[in-house]
Scaffold this active site. Structure first.
Site, PDB file in Angstrom:
ATOM      1  N   ARG A 134       0.792  -1.235   0.000  1.00 61.94           N
ATOM      2  CA  ARG A 134       0.000   0.000   0.000  1.00 61.94           C
ATOM      3  C   ARG A 134       0.824   1.285   0.000  1.00 61.94           C
ATOM      4  O   ARG A 134       0.274   2.363   0.171  1.00 61.94           O
ATOM      5  CB  ARG A 134      -1.040  -0.050   1.128  1.00 61.94           C
ATOM      6  CG  ARG A 134      -2.213  -0.989   0.755  1.00 61.94           C
ATOM      7  CD  ARG A 134      -3.278  -1.093   1.802  1.00 61.94           C
ATOM      8  NE  ARG A 134      -2.803  -1.816   2.955  1.00 61.94           N
ATOM      9  CZ  ARG A 134      -2.769  -3.154   3.048  1.00 61.94           C
ATOM     10  NH1 ARG A 134      -3.195  -3.905   2.068  1.00 61.94           N
ATOM     11  NH2 ARG A 134      -2.306  -3.724   4.139  1.00 61.94           N
ATOM     12  N   THR A 178       2.205  -5.710   4.095  1.00 61.24           N
ATOM     13  CA  THR A 178       1.575  -5.098   2.919  1.00 61.24           C
ATOM     14  C   THR A 178       1.295  -3.613   3.139  1.00 61.24           C
ATOM     15  O   THR A 178       0.985  -2.900   2.197  1.00 61.24           O
ATOM     16  CB  THR A 178       0.233  -5.789   2.591  1.00 61.24           C
ATOM     17  OG1 THR A 178      -0.617  -5.689   3.739  1.00 61.24           O
ATOM     18  CG2 THR A 178       0.435  -7.246   2.219  1.00 61.24           C
ATOM     19  N   ASP A 318     -13.935 -11.846  11.686  1.00 65.96           N
ATOM     20  CA  ASP A 318     -12.887 -11.185  10.895  1.00 65.96           C
ATOM     21  C   ASP A 318     -13.202  -9.703  10.706  1.00 65.96           C
ATOM     22  O   ASP A 318     -12.890  -9.106   9.691  1.00 65.96           O
ATOM     23  CB  ASP A 318     -12.709 -11.889   9.525  1.00 65.96           C
ATOM     24  CG  ASP A 318     -11.500 -11.377   8.747  1.00 65.96           C
ATOM     25  OD1 ASP A 318     -10.596 -10.790   9.367  1.00 65.96           O
ATOM     26  OD2 ASP A 318     -11.489 -11.542   7.519  1.00 65.96           O
TER      27      ASP A 318
HETATM   28 CA    CA Z   1      -8.514 -10.884   8.444  1.00 63.44          CA
END
Ligand code: CA
Length: 699
Positions: A134, A178, A318
């Site tokens: 990113r 990331t 999540d």
């Molecule tokens: Ca996750």
């Protein structure tokens, strides 16, 4: 699978799924050597409060229709691109896959240099959601970038040469990095990912000059037999039960959002979900499981804990709190307040007092079924529906009502622009856990405690009417009146981040390959360009000698999410050619028209199938292949669609899966998890779906 099963599957989200050369990034600043003036985009969110609002207004509602392409730069990849480009003094620094950095001339798009951290292709297996990155941070002529395998680099911004390199994860898979680092007070902050696999989350601060580790904040308690690394972990440990978090990893990775309040010297970071997902498996006696799915405020010099707010206590879905955080001053019940705003995956838009962490408001920005509302008195969600082993269809999905794609805030209009989606998720605790009280832990692979292997069967057993239709939206949210000001409906569920400007404009790229400009107070589309590549990254803007540019990284992906997008995405139509695109008023350039992708399926009519093998293969495919190649072999167009394998690839299927023959391209070796006969069964299932797809395809 039946047509009905395919319809159902398509409706469910499976995955879930400054330059501080001049710190005045909003004002024109004089170059050392020339009379050129620049307005930079030198911080990830344009300012430390991450509003993603630019004061540039040369492009406005009156002339935006004259935007044209100034130049394009080929990123040399067909995989997901998520980076916010950093623009500093006429140079652009943008990341592609794996943490590769490209330096480009902001005026004409010419390539200056490239840095490749040379991440081993096998690391691709350790990422839940493609080998994305990113972006970089920049400070004092140095760039900072985290490679996918968790190394942090300091680079000379002039030539990309490495100044120092540290390994933030001690070489340990399945951690990945990331996120874009942030620089605060001469420290570079970076976290990591891997909660789906079962790692313990933390964030680290390194000295920008030497790479020395200054502090590290662990987000969940560690080995119960050892002392706590930080005092607040003792309190956190009291919110966990058993010791399974330690044997299963626990989760809580800090994989994306951060913000800094320089006035109050508070540094904020968002913490991810638990590992495994269901609290019953992770912490069998219940508990909030701090600091999962929390926003945490610390002192940037020391990492000392100041406050936290947990958006999803005992998270089972999540529902990370790693989504973009915006610092702003807004009216709350008639009073000006310094706030932190976040729309985490769980579907509620939170406004917190950013000095104390007090909850000021929390309202649905999309439909939620996991909880009815948030009680402002207790600060907690109400009527939580923790699922069990029976399949449960829940809004939002693990892809979130809003995911990592950044929002933007226009302080003049008091509107937050949120890329949202309605997409249901299917949750069920693994039957193995119900039967044995254990869940088999797979090495370096997804360990979420869900019945992944039976997913196909479970979906086929559901009533289509019980699954909501999925849609993606851009919503303008007024955080003071706590309601939606306007909504724009997309054709795809998985779309790009947002830029807001003082030209009364909001820019967003979408999964259909179209970049749009909306009037910020009405939502009206004033300009659009079909760039033939889907977008998930947020646009930015900059100027050179008073000429304003709009810049966006085009390249869809970042998840195997289908939700119908597999058929309508630009990636499926045109491939997914990654390009950096710069627009300006009267821009004269034309993008070459990309040819339509060959949508035909492989002819496998002469291959014979064994029904038992196909059934076993469906379960193996779901567990090991679906997360990248699509829930029913219907790739979103980014990772290869296995229904379109060439005869050559089909003949090497075993070698590719078990010998790492294409590891260099990011297709990992699965020989530690799969036997040759299991690979043969998965292959049989893929052939079966290929035959069905060919049969059902329109003539
Ligand atoms: Ca996750």
């Amino acid at each position: 699978m039946s047509c009905r099963g395919r319809l159902l599957m398509s409706r469910l989200g499976v995955v879930g799924l400054c330059f501080v050369l001049t710190s005045c990034n909003q004002k024109n600043s004089q170059d050392d050597s020339a009379t050129t003036t620049f307005v930079n985009w030198s911080l990830h969110g344009n300012d430390h409060g991450e509003q993603r609002f630019s004061q540039l207004d040369s492009i406005d509602v009156g002339n935006v229709s004259q935007l044209g392409l100034a130049w394009s730069y080929d990123m040399g990849t067909y995989r997901g691109l998520e980076a916010t480009p950093i623009v500093a003094r006429g140079k652009i620094f943008v990341t592609g896959n794996w943490g590769v950095v490209h330096a480009i001339d902001a005026g004409n798009g010419e390539h200056l240099w490239t840095f490749d951290p040379k991440v081993p292709g096998k690391w691709g297996r350790y990422g839940c959601c493609d080998v994305v990155n990113r972006g970089v941070a920049i400070s004092d002529g140095k760039l900072f970038v985290a490679s996918f395998d968790g190394r942090l680099f300091s680079l000379d911004a002039n030539n990309g040469e490495v100044i120092w390199e540290v390994d933030t994860i001690d070489g340990k898979p399945p951690y990945t990095s990331t996120g874009a680092p942030r620089v605060v007070k001469n420290k570079v902050m970076i976290g990591n990912g891997g909660s789906e696999y079962g790692v313990r989350g933390y964030i680290s601060a390194y000295d920008i000059n030497t790479g020395e580790l200054i502090w590290r904040f662990y987000t969940i308690p560690g080995d119960p037999s050892k002392p706590f690394e930080q005092p607040e972990l003792e309190k956190a440990a009291a919110t966990w039960s058993g010791n399974r978090w330690w044997t299963s990893g626990g989760g809580g990775t800090v994989w994306d959002s951060m913000a800094y309040d320089s006035e109050n010297d508070l540094f904020y970071f968002g913490v991810g979900n638990g590992s495994p997902w269901p609290r019953d498996v992770r912490s069998p006696g219940g508990g909030d499981n701090l600091f999962l799915s929390s926003i945490v405020a610390v002192r940037p010099d020391t990492g000392e804990y100041v406050w936290h707010y947990q958006t999803t206590p005992g998270d089972s879905w999540d529902y990370t709190a790693t989504q973009h955080m915006i610092l702003a001053e807004i009216d709350v019940s008639g009073e000006r307040r310094d706030v932190l705003m976040q729309a985490p995956k769980n579907g509620f838009f939170y406004v917190l007092d950013r000095i104390t962490g007090e909850l000021l408001s929390a309202d649905n920005y999309v439909a939620t079924t996991w909880a009815t509302h948030v009680d402002l008195a207790t600060g907690r969600p109400v009527a939580l529906d923790h699922y069990g082993t029976d399949p449960s269809v829940v809004l939002p999905s693990p892809a979130g009502g809003h995911n990592w794609q950044p929002m933007a805030f226009n302080p003049d209009k008091n509107l937050v622009f949120i890329p949202t989606r309605d997409l249901a998720g299917l949750y069920a605790i693994s039957r193995e856990w119900a039967e044995t009280g254990e869940v088999t832990r797979l090495p370096d692979w997804w360990n979420i405690g869900m019945d992944w292997q039976s997913y196909t069967d479970i979906v086929a057993s559901l009533d289509p009417d019980d699954i909501p239709i999925s849609h993606g939206y851009l919503k303008a949210w007024n955080p003071s009146t706590r309601e939606v000001a306007w909504t724009y409906k997309h054709s795809n569920v998985w779309n790009g981040g947002i830029l807001a400007t003082a030209g009364n404009l909001v820019f967003q790229g979408a999964g259909d390959g179209v970049l749009r400009a909306h009037q910020s107070d009405s939502g009206e589309v004033l300009w659009s360009a079909n760039v033939m590549t889907g977008m998930i990254a947020p646009p930015v803007t900059y100027s050179i000698n008073g000429e304003q540019f709009l810049l966006v990284l085009a390249g869809w992906g970042g998840t195997a999410i289908a939700g119908g997008d597999a058929r309508t995405s630009a990636a499926a139509k045109y491939g997914n050619r990654g390009r950096l695109l710069s627009f300006k008023l009267g821009g004269p350039e034309k993008l070459p028209i990309l040819p339509l992708r060959d949508q035909s399926f492989a002819n496998v009519s002469d291959e014979s199938l064994d029904e038992i093998d196909v059934q076993s293969g469906a379960r193996i495919y779901m567990q090991y292949c679906s997360l990248c190649h699509g829930s029913r072999v219907d790739s979103s167009g980014v990772i290869p669609d296995l229904r379109r394998m060439s005869p050559g690839v089909r003949s090497q299927f075993q070698e590719i899966v078990l010998n790492g023959q294409r590891e260099v391209l990011g297709m990992p070796n699965f020989s530690d998890l799969l036997e040759p006969d299991e690979v043969a069964q998965a292959y049989q299932y893929i052939l079966q779906v290929t035959k069905e797809s060919a049969r059902d395809a329109p003539p």
